[in-house]
Enzyme design. Structure first.
Site, PDB file in Angstrom:
ATOM      1  N   GLN A  44      37.585  29.013  41.054  1.00 39.12           N
ATOM      2  CA  GLN A  44      37.379  30.383  40.572  1.00 39.12           C
ATOM      3  C   GLN A  44      35.979  30.671  40.038  1.00 39.12           C
ATOM      4  O   GLN A  44      35.441  31.746  40.288  1.00 39.12           O
ATOM      5  CB  GLN A  44      38.472  30.759  39.577  1.00 39.12           C
ATOM      6  CG  GLN A  44      39.764  30.977  40.360  1.00 39.12           C
ATOM      7  CD  GLN A  44      40.922  31.489  39.556  1.00 39.12           C
ATOM      8  OE1 GLN A  44      40.759  31.950  38.438  1.00 39.12           O
ATOM      9  NE2 GLN A  44      42.098  31.391  40.127  1.00 39.12           N
ATOM     10  N   TYR A  88      46.459  38.169  50.380  1.00 40.12           N
ATOM     11  CA  TYR A  88      45.879  39.308  51.105  1.00 40.12           C
ATOM     12  C   TYR A  88      46.972  40.132  51.771  1.00 40.12           C
ATOM     13  O   TYR A  88      48.131  39.729  51.815  1.00 40.12           O
ATOM     14  CB  TYR A  88      44.891  38.803  52.168  1.00 40.12           C
ATOM     15  CG  TYR A  88      43.680  38.117  51.572  1.00 40.12           C
ATOM     16  CD1 TYR A  88      42.702  38.848  50.921  1.00 40.12           C
ATOM     17  CD2 TYR A  88      43.533  36.733  51.657  1.00 40.12           C
ATOM     18  CE1 TYR A  88      41.598  38.224  50.367  1.00 40.12           C
ATOM     19  CE2 TYR A  88      42.437  36.103  51.106  1.00 40.12           C
ATOM     20  CZ  TYR A  88      41.466  36.854  50.463  1.00 40.12           C
ATOM     21  OH  TYR A  88      40.380  36.243  49.908  1.00 40.12           O
TER      22      TYR A  88
HETATM   23  P1  NAD Z   1      40.543  42.535  50.243  1.00 40.02           P
HETATM   24  O1  NAD Z   1      39.117  42.916  50.038  1.00 40.02           O
HETATM   25  O2  NAD Z   1      40.884  41.698  51.423  1.00 40.02           O
HETATM   26  O3  NAD Z   1      41.425  43.880  50.340  1.00 40.02           O
HETATM   27  C1  NAD Z   1      41.379  44.885  49.351  1.00 40.02           C
HETATM   28  C2  NAD Z   1      42.765  45.475  49.167  1.00 40.02           C
HETATM   29  O4  NAD Z   1      43.110  46.258  50.301  1.00 40.02           O
HETATM   30  C3  NAD Z   1      43.875  44.444  49.016  1.00 40.02           C
HETATM   31  O5  NAD Z   1      44.489  44.604  47.762  1.00 40.02           O
HETATM   32  C4  NAD Z   1      44.822  44.756  50.173  1.00 40.02           C
HETATM   33  O6  NAD Z   1      46.191  44.544  49.844  1.00 40.02           O
HETATM   34  C5  NAD Z   1      44.516  46.216  50.418  1.00 40.02           C
HETATM   35  N1  NAD Z   1      44.960  46.720  51.728  1.00 40.02           N
HETATM   36  C6  NAD Z   1      44.843  46.148  52.938  1.00 40.02           C
HETATM   37  N2  NAD Z   1      45.362  46.926  53.893  1.00 40.02           N
HETATM   38  C7  NAD Z   1      45.817  48.042  53.291  1.00 40.02           C
HETATM   39  C8  NAD Z   1      46.454  49.225  53.748  1.00 40.02           C
HETATM   40  N3  NAD Z   1      46.742  49.417  55.030  1.00 40.02           N
HETATM   41  N4  NAD Z   1      46.777  50.154  52.829  1.00 40.02           N
HETATM   42  C9  NAD Z   1      46.495  49.970  51.521  1.00 40.02           C
HETATM   43  N5  NAD Z   1      45.901  48.883  51.025  1.00 40.02           N
HETATM   44  C10 NAD Z   1      45.573  47.924  51.903  1.00 40.02           C
HETATM   45  O7  NAD Z   1      41.150  41.859  48.979  1.00 40.02           O
HETATM   46  P2  NAD Z   1      40.440  41.154  47.735  1.00 40.02           P
HETATM   47  O8  NAD Z   1      40.200  42.159  46.686  1.00 40.02           O
HETATM   48  O9  NAD Z   1      39.306  40.337  48.214  1.00 40.02           O
HETATM   49  O10 NAD Z   1      41.586  40.203  47.263  1.00 40.02           O
HETATM   50  C11 NAD Z   1      42.917  40.554  47.387  1.00 40.02           C
HETATM   51  C12 NAD Z   1      43.752  39.679  46.560  1.00 40.02           C
HETATM   52  O11 NAD Z   1      43.459  38.300  46.751  1.00 40.02           O
HETATM   53  C13 NAD Z   1      43.599  39.872  45.075  1.00 40.02           C
HETATM   54  O12 NAD Z   1      44.129  41.032  44.593  1.00 40.02           O
HETATM   55  C14 NAD Z   1      44.322  38.645  44.618  1.00 40.02           C
HETATM   56  O13 NAD Z   1      45.692  38.817  44.658  1.00 40.02           O
HETATM   57  C15 NAD Z   1      43.874  37.635  45.621  1.00 40.02           C
HETATM   58  N6  NAD Z   1      42.831  36.859  44.993  1.00 40.02           N
HETATM   59  C16 NAD Z   1      43.259  35.802  44.280  1.00 40.02           C
HETATM   60  C17 NAD Z   1      42.327  35.068  43.613  1.00 40.02           C
HETATM   61  C18 NAD Z   1      42.772  33.927  42.819  1.00 40.02           C
HETATM   62  O14 NAD Z   1      43.907  33.527  42.909  1.00 40.02           O
HETATM   63  N7  NAD Z   1      41.915  33.378  42.026  1.00 40.02           N
HETATM   64  C19 NAD Z   1      40.979  35.387  43.651  1.00 40.02           C
HETATM   65  C20 NAD Z   1      40.589  36.477  44.396  1.00 40.02           C
HETATM   66  C21 NAD Z   1      41.529  37.212  45.071  1.00 40.02           C
END
Ligand code: NAD
Length: 393
Positions: A126, A227
């Site tokens: 992280q 994701y």
């Molecule tokens: P991302 O940039 O891939 O996507 C952004 C958001 O778009 C996501 O929340 C996704 O669900 C949403 N999305 C995709 N298609 C969609 C649609 N058709 N309609 C509406 N929304 C849609 O995501 P990100 O911000 O890079 O990361 C997503 C998730 O990954 C985080 O919220 C978290 O749960 C996880 N994550 C976990 C860790 C960890 O465990 N340390 C760290 C980073 C991210």
């Protein structure tokens, strides 16, 4: 062991891979730090500030010849040509969207580590999660530029000259960037609603002050690794139609939706745009050459529709806050580097889950298995275009 920082060469890129505080940390770990003269200029970090932190300020050629070369983005062709076998190169190398670069790094014989391949769900990774640190900045800046472009107030204002109602902001996609956009718009006083296709984000969105919208026509679409998965054609149509009604009721829409390995999903259609009031503002954080979350958005440009809706094709948002983005990236890249070092020397271990995930080339070969199917595809919307999550931001 010599670790260097090179000046970024991508157009408009103002970030730098290390800030002086990080130089001190690396020197304490027994590393010699070289900084290309002018590398920090875009982030207001002078050569003197690096020298005071204990770095040697050197030419580009010398920086490119260090044992480990750090950068934010990708090396240009001249840099790749200057690399020698055995060097380590670390940056946001976008291997899924730029297979040619990956191949040329393999041919150069370097060990290339890509910051956008950090396994984000691994707790010990992280502090190295540059996608999250940069997405946080992008989400914040998206709300700020929306407020700056909007011709009315975000907060409720009661003055002798009249009362302004708070702006209604809708955030589509509540991952890292979306949650930060919600929090920032709330702090500016707007009423914020949010939607994501992953229902588990509801409590997160509510905890930063948004009202979560649930669509009746689209079910949960959570995919692997936290994701979203891509929607089917029917789901996509149902989502677009139901969202259109919500979009029409908002003054400002910020879209952040991404699906790993796919084009950004289209959430705001032409019909939805037509239903918005003149003066409405949309910030499309998914805007890319392949298309974004909003019909007609152009990366790096503002487009005004016939009915007076401004669509901002947000590009390079982290780079527009170079001091904050560089400080955070420097912490991420230093954490990775210190993970690779023991007693002042590199101690690479291909058995280590984290190192195996980030190492894309080694000993003249592409070694990251997920890269075998990388590359652009002629397929239709949202189909088969490899993308590293968050890398476009
Ligand atoms: P991302 O940039 O891939 O996507 C952004 C958001 O778009 C996501 O929340 C996704 O669900 C949403 N999305 C995709 N298609 C969609 C649609 N058709 N309609 C509406 N929304 C849609 O995501 P990100 O911000 O890079 O990361 C997503 C998730 O990954 C985080 O919220 C978290 O749960 C996880 N994550 C976990 C860790 C960890 O465990 N340390 C760290 C980073 C991210």
């Amino acid at each position: 062991m010599k670790v260097s920082v090179v000046k970024e060469t991508a157009p408009g890129e103002r970030r730098v891979a290390l800030v002086p505080e990080a130089v001190v940390k690396l020197r304490t770990a027994g590393l010699e730090v070289l900084v290309e003269s002018g590398a920090g200029d875009g982030a207001w970090l002078t050569d003197d500030s690096y020298a005071e932190a204990g770095a040697s300020v050197v030419s580009r050629a010398e920086a490119l010849s260090a044992d480990v070369v750090l950068m934010v983005g990708k090396p240009d062709a001249a840099a790749v040509a200057a690399f020698r076998p055995g060097q380590v190169v670390i940056g946001l190398l976008s291997p899924l969207t730029d297979p040619d670069l990956t191949r040329s790094l393999a041919e150069a014989g370097v060990t290339a580590l890509s910051m956008d391949m950090i396994p984000r769900t691994l707790p010990r990774a992280q502090p190295m999660d540059a996608l999250s640190s940069q997405a946080n900045i992008a989400g914040y800046k998206a709300a700020i530029i929306a407020a700056a472009e909007f011709g009315r107030f975000f907060p409720l204002l009661i003055t002798a000259a009249g009362t302004a109602r708070p702006a209604k902001v809708l955030v589509l996609g509540t991952g890292v960037a979306g949650l930060q956009a919600i929090g920032t718009a709330r702090r500016l006083g707007a009423l914020v609603s949010a939607y994501d296709v992953r229902p588990e984000t509801k409590t997160e969105a509510e905890s930063v002050g948004a009202t979560f919208i649930e669509l009746t026509g689209v079910g949960a679409a959570s995919g692997a690794g936290g994701y979203a998965r891509a929607l089917t054609d029917d789901e996509r149509l149902a989502q677009q139609q139901e969202l259109a009604g919500h979009i029409a009721r908002h003054d400002v829409v910020i879209t952040t939706a991404q699906v790993p390995g796919r084009r950004p999903p289209l959430l705001v259609t032409e019909d939805a745009l037509k239903s918005m009031a003149p003066g409405s503002v949309i910030v499309d954080m998914g805007a890319s050459a392949l298309g974004g979350n909003v019909a007609g958005s152009v990366p790096g440009k503002n487009v005004v529709t016939e009915n007076g809706v401004t669509i901002i094709g947000a590009a390079g948002l982290p780079s527009s806050m170079p001091a904050a983005a560089s400080a955070m990236y420097a912490r991420n890249v230093s954490a990775l580097l210190l993970h690779l070092v023991s007693d002042g020397a590199l101690a690479l271990d291909s058995e280590d889950e984290l190192q195996a995930a980030v190492t894309i080339t080694r000993d003249g070969a592409i070694v990251q298995p997920s890269l075998s199917d990388a590359g652009p595809s002629p397929a239709g919307p949202e189909e088969g275009v490899a993308r590293v999550p968050g890398a476009a931001r």
